[in-house]
Design an enzyme around this catalytic site. Structure first.
Site, PDB file in Angstrom:
ATOM      1  N   ARG A 231      23.052  24.735   6.043  1.00 41.40           N
ATOM      2  CA  ARG A 231      24.225  24.695   5.173  1.00 41.40           C
ATOM      3  C   ARG A 231      24.166  23.467   4.266  1.00 41.40           C
ATOM      4  O   ARG A 231      23.783  22.375   4.703  1.00 41.40           O
ATOM      5  CB  ARG A 231      25.518  24.614   5.993  1.00 41.40           C
ATOM      6  CG  ARG A 231      26.002  25.925   6.539  1.00 41.40           C
ATOM      7  CD  ARG A 231      26.507  26.872   5.437  1.00 41.40           C
ATOM      8  NE  ARG A 231      27.002  28.124   5.986  1.00 41.40           N
ATOM      9  CZ  ARG A 231      26.277  29.242   6.117  1.00 41.40           C
ATOM     10  NH1 ARG A 231      25.016  29.283   5.740  1.00 41.40           N
ATOM     11  NH2 ARG A 231      26.826  30.342   6.600  1.00 41.40           N
ATOM     12  N   HIS A 279      20.463  30.478  -1.907  1.00 44.44           N
ATOM     13  CA  HIS A 279      21.059  30.943  -0.632  1.00 44.44           C
ATOM     14  C   HIS A 279      20.612  32.384  -0.348  1.00 44.44           C
ATOM     15  O   HIS A 279      21.424  33.282  -0.115  1.00 44.44           O
ATOM     16  CB  HIS A 279      22.595  30.847  -0.667  1.00 44.44           C
ATOM     17  CG  HIS A 279      23.205  30.830   0.716  1.00 44.44           C
ATOM     18  ND1 HIS A 279      24.264  30.040   1.067  1.00 44.44           N
ATOM     19  CD2 HIS A 279      22.894  31.517   1.843  1.00 44.44           C
ATOM     20  CE1 HIS A 279      24.587  30.250   2.340  1.00 44.44           C
ATOM     21  NE2 HIS A 279      23.752  31.148   2.829  1.00 44.44           N
TER      22      HIS A 279
HETATM   23  P1  NDP Z   1      22.924  28.930  16.485  1.00 47.62           P
HETATM   24  O1  NDP Z   1      24.362  28.723  16.753  1.00 47.62           O
HETATM   25  O2  NDP Z   1      22.168  29.938  17.270  1.00 47.62           O
HETATM   26  O3  NDP Z   1      22.140  27.542  16.639  1.00 47.62           O
HETATM   27  C1  NDP Z   1      22.648  26.335  16.198  1.00 47.62           C
HETATM   28  C2  NDP Z   1      21.763  25.220  16.712  1.00 47.62           C
HETATM   29  O4  NDP Z   1      22.244  23.980  16.175  1.00 47.62           O
HETATM   30  C3  NDP Z   1      21.830  25.083  18.238  1.00 47.62           C
HETATM   31  O5  NDP Z   1      20.568  24.729  18.752  1.00 47.62           O
HETATM   32  C4  NDP Z   1      22.817  23.937  18.449  1.00 47.62           C
HETATM   33  O6  NDP Z   1      22.640  23.177  19.623  1.00 47.62           O
HETATM   34  C5  NDP Z   1      22.465  23.064  17.248  1.00 47.62           C
HETATM   35  N1  NDP Z   1      23.569  22.156  16.934  1.00 47.62           N
HETATM   36  C6  NDP Z   1      24.826  22.458  16.542  1.00 47.62           C
HETATM   37  N2  NDP Z   1      25.557  21.344  16.367  1.00 47.62           N
HETATM   38  C7  NDP Z   1      24.733  20.311  16.680  1.00 47.62           C
HETATM   39  C8  NDP Z   1      24.901  18.909  16.706  1.00 47.62           C
HETATM   40  N3  NDP Z   1      26.061  18.335  16.385  1.00 47.62           N
HETATM   41  N4  NDP Z   1      23.851  18.152  17.074  1.00 47.62           N
HETATM   42  C9  NDP Z   1      22.669  18.733  17.415  1.00 47.62           C
HETATM   43  N5  NDP Z   1      22.448  20.053  17.416  1.00 47.62           N
HETATM   44  C10 NDP Z   1      23.473  20.840  17.045  1.00 47.62           C
HETATM   45  O7  NDP Z   1      22.799  29.235  14.914  1.00 47.62           O
HETATM   46  P2  NDP Z   1      21.639  30.019  14.139  1.00 47.62           P
HETATM   47  O8  NDP Z   1      20.334  29.493  14.554  1.00 47.62           O
HETATM   48  O9  NDP Z   1      21.849  31.479  14.234  1.00 47.62           O
HETATM   49  O10 NDP Z   1      21.984  29.621  12.623  1.00 47.62           O
HETATM   50  C11 NDP Z   1      22.032  28.273  12.201  1.00 47.62           C
HETATM   51  C12 NDP Z   1      22.715  28.176  10.852  1.00 47.62           C
HETATM   52  O11 NDP Z   1      21.879  28.694   9.827  1.00 47.62           O
HETATM   53  C13 NDP Z   1      24.000  28.979  10.698  1.00 47.62           C
HETATM   54  O12 NDP Z   1      25.100  28.307  11.287  1.00 47.62           O
HETATM   55  C14 NDP Z   1      24.137  29.117   9.204  1.00 47.62           C
HETATM   56  O13 NDP Z   1      24.890  28.029   8.709  1.00 47.62           O
HETATM   57  C15 NDP Z   1      22.696  29.006   8.699  1.00 47.62           C
HETATM   58  N6  NDP Z   1      22.226  30.266   8.100  1.00 47.62           N
HETATM   59  C16 NDP Z   1      21.764  30.246   6.811  1.00 47.62           C
HETATM   60  C17 NDP Z   1      21.281  31.391   6.231  1.00 47.62           C
HETATM   61  C18 NDP Z   1      20.719  31.371   4.852  1.00 47.62           C
HETATM   62  O14 NDP Z   1      20.474  32.432   4.280  1.00 47.62           O
HETATM   63  N7  NDP Z   1      20.454  30.211   4.289  1.00 47.62           N
HETATM   64  C19 NDP Z   1      21.254  32.666   6.956  1.00 47.62           C
HETATM   65  C20 NDP Z   1      21.726  32.567   8.304  1.00 47.62           C
HETATM   66  C21 NDP Z   1      22.190  31.407   8.852  1.00 47.62           C
HETATM   67  P3  NDP Z   1      22.857  23.844  21.074  1.00 47.62           P
HETATM   68  O15 NDP Z   1      21.667  24.778  21.230  1.00 47.62           O
HETATM   69  O16 NDP Z   1      22.821  22.724  22.009  1.00 47.62           O
HETATM   70  O17 NDP Z   1      24.165  24.579  21.013  1.00 47.62           O
HETATM   71  C1  OXD Z   2      24.724  33.296   7.067  1.00 47.22           C
HETATM   72  C2  OXD Z   2      24.263  33.091   5.720  1.00 47.22           C
HETATM   73  O1  OXD Z   2      25.431  32.438   7.609  1.00 47.22           O
HETATM   74  O2  OXD Z   2      23.816  34.065   5.083  1.00 47.22           O
HETATM   75  O3  OXD Z   2      24.379  34.346   7.645  1.00 47.22           O
HETATM   76  O4  OXD Z   2      24.272  31.968   5.227  1.00 47.22           O
END
Ligand code: NDP
Ligand code: OXD
Length: 316
Positions: A231, A279
Site C-alpha cells: 500500500r 496499482h
Molecule cells: P496478509 O494479511 O495475509 O499478510 C500480511 C502480512 O503482513 C503478515 O505476515 C503480517 O504479519 C504482516 N504484518 C502486518 N502488520 C505488521 C506489522 N505491524 N509489522 C510486521 N508485520 C506485519 O495479507 P496479504 O499477503 O494477502 O496482502 C498484503 C497486502 O498487499 C494487502 O493488505 C494489500 O494492501 C496489498 N495488496 C496489493 C495488491 C496490488 O495489486 N498492489 C493486491 C493485493 C493485495 P503476521 O503474519 O504476523 O500477521
Molecule cells: C487488493 C488490491 O487489496 O487490489 O486486493 O490492492
C-alpha cells in the site's frame, strides 16, 4: 429465494466480462456500479465492496456480513464507520499468482538491469553490464502473509537468497524469517526490499529514508532497491525521491502510491532505474470474487467458520 447481496464492483460486459454470472449460484445482486440500487438499504444483510463511501456503510443498518473485494481492508477502516459485523478479505490463488509474478518481474528487472539495457537499446548501444548471480542477492520481504510467503518461495526457486519479516515470526523452509523486534538485522542483510504489508497504524510510512539507509549495498548492481506492492500509505514518497537522489537507494519499483492515480507532477515519474505500474500488480477476477462471496455466505448461513476473518484491532 436466496438472500440478496449488495456489491459495488465494476466490470465491462461489452468486453465479454461475464461478471458474477454463475459465481453466486443465482443469488440476487444489487450492483451499485451498474446503478442497480435496492429499494431499502436497511434490508441488505450481505455486502461485497471495494472502496465504499462512509455514507453507504452507514445506510446498511441491517448488515450481517461484510466482504472486502480486495485483499487489503484499509479502505473500509478509513471510512471511520465502526463495524459490528464480521469483515472478511478476499484472497484467491489467481490474485496471489499475479502479485508474485509482479514481484519476481521487478526483482529480475533490477538483477538483470532492464532499465539500463532499455536505454542502451534506444540509443543503439552494444554494451554488456556486470551480471551477478541471483544467489548473490538477498531479497528481504516485509509481510509474510498470503502474498509474501508465496513470493518468498517463488523468488527462492529463481535462485535468490530470501528472507522475510513479519509481526509474528514464521518458519518457512529455505527462508530466513525474522520477527517484529528483529527489523534492523533483517534490513542490514537485504539488497532488494519488497513491501507486501497491509496499511495499518503500525505500517503507516514505515518505508522511509531512515529505513532505506539500513539496507545493504551490492558491489555490481545499482542497489539497494525498494519494491512496493502493498500500500502507498506505507511509503514516504519524498523520502524515496531524496534517497534515490542521494544514492541511498539505487532502484525502485512501485505499484502503489500515496495518491492514486499518481499525479502527473510527481517526481517519481522521472526517477532513473525506476519501474512504475498503476496499482495493477494483482487484479481480482470478478468471477472469483463472486465465488468467494457465495462460499462465505453459505458458510455463514450454515454456522461454519468464516475464511479470512479480519481482526479489527490489528486492522488487517
Ligand atoms: P496478509 O494479511 O495475509 O499478510 C500480511 C502480512 O503482513 C503478515 O505476515 C503480517 O504479519 C504482516 N504484518 C502486518 N502488520 C505488521 C506489522 N505491524 N509489522 C510486521 N508485520 C506485519 O495479507 P496479504 O499477503 O494477502 O496482502 C498484503 C497486502 O498487499 C494487502 O493488505 C494489500 O494492501 C496489498 N495488496 C496489493 C495488491 C496490488 O495489486 N498492489 C493486491 C493485493 C493485495 P503476521 O503474519 O504476523 O500477521
Ligand atoms: C487488493 C488490491 O487489496 O487490489 O486486493 O490492492
Amino acid at each position: 429465494m436466496k438472500t440478496p447481496i449488495l456489491v459495488d464492483i465494476n466490470f465491462d460486459p461489452s468486453r465479454g466480462d461475464k461478471g458474477f454470472a454463475n459465481g453466486m449460484n443465482g443469488r440476487p445482486i444489487y450492483n451499485l456500479a451498474m446503478s442497480q440500487e435496492p429499494d431499502d438499504y436497511s434490508s441488505i444483510k450481505y455486502a461485497l465492496v471495494w472502496r465504499p463511501q462512509e455514507a453507504l456503510l452507514r445506510k446498511l443498518t441491517g448488515l450481517e456480513l461484510l466482504i472486502s473485494a480486495g485483499a487489503g481492508v484499509d479502505h473500509i477502516f478509513e471510512t471511520g464507520v465502526e463495524l459490528n459485523v464480521p469483515l472478511l478479505r478476499f484472497t484467491d490463488p489467481n490474485l496471489t499468482n499475479r502479485m508474485c509474478e509482479w514481484v519476481c518481474l521487478q526483482c529480475l528487472n533490477h538483477l538483470r538491469q532492464t532499465y539500463q539495457y532499455n536505454k542502451f537499446q534506444k540509443n543503439k548501444i552494444w554494451q554488456e553490464l556486470p551480471q551477478p548471480d541471483a544467489s548473490q542477492i538477498n531479497v528481504g520481504i516485509m509481510g509474510l502473509g498470503t502474498l509474501g510467503k508465496d513470493a518468498a518461495l517463488k523468488l527462492k526457486a529463481l535462485g535468490f537468497r530470501v528472507s522475510g519479516w513479519s509481526r509474528t515470526k514464521k518458519h518457512i523452509d529455505g527462508i530466513d524469517c525474522f520477527g517484529e523486534s528483529e527489523l534492523d538485522v533483517f534490513l542490514s542483510n537485504t539488497n532488494f526490499l519488497v513491501g507486501l504489508l497491509p496499511h495499518t497504524k503500525l505500517t503507516q510510512e514505515i518505508f522511509n529514508r531512515e529505513l532505506f539507509s539500513k539496507l545493504k549495498k551490492h558491489a555490481d548492481i545499482a542497489s539497494p532497491v525498494f519494491i512496493n506492492g502493498g500500500r502507498g500509505a506505507s511509503q514516504i514518497e519524498a523520502d524515496i525521491i531524496s534517497s534515490m537522489n542521494d544514492r541511498i537507494l539505487g532502484g525502485v519499483s512501485l505499484d502503489v502510491f500515496e495518491n492514486e492515480p499518481l499525479p502527473a507532477n510527481s517526481p517519481l515519474w522521472d526517477l532513473e532505474n525506476t519501474f512504475l505500474t498503476p496499482h495493477s500488480a494483482a487484479n481480482s477476477s470478478v468471477a472469483a470474487l463472486g465465488k468467494f462471496a457465495e462460499r462465505q455466505i453459505e458458510r455463514f448461513e450454515s454456522g461454519l467458520p468464516l475464511e479470512n476473518l479480519v481482526d479489527p484491532k490489528m486492522g488487517y
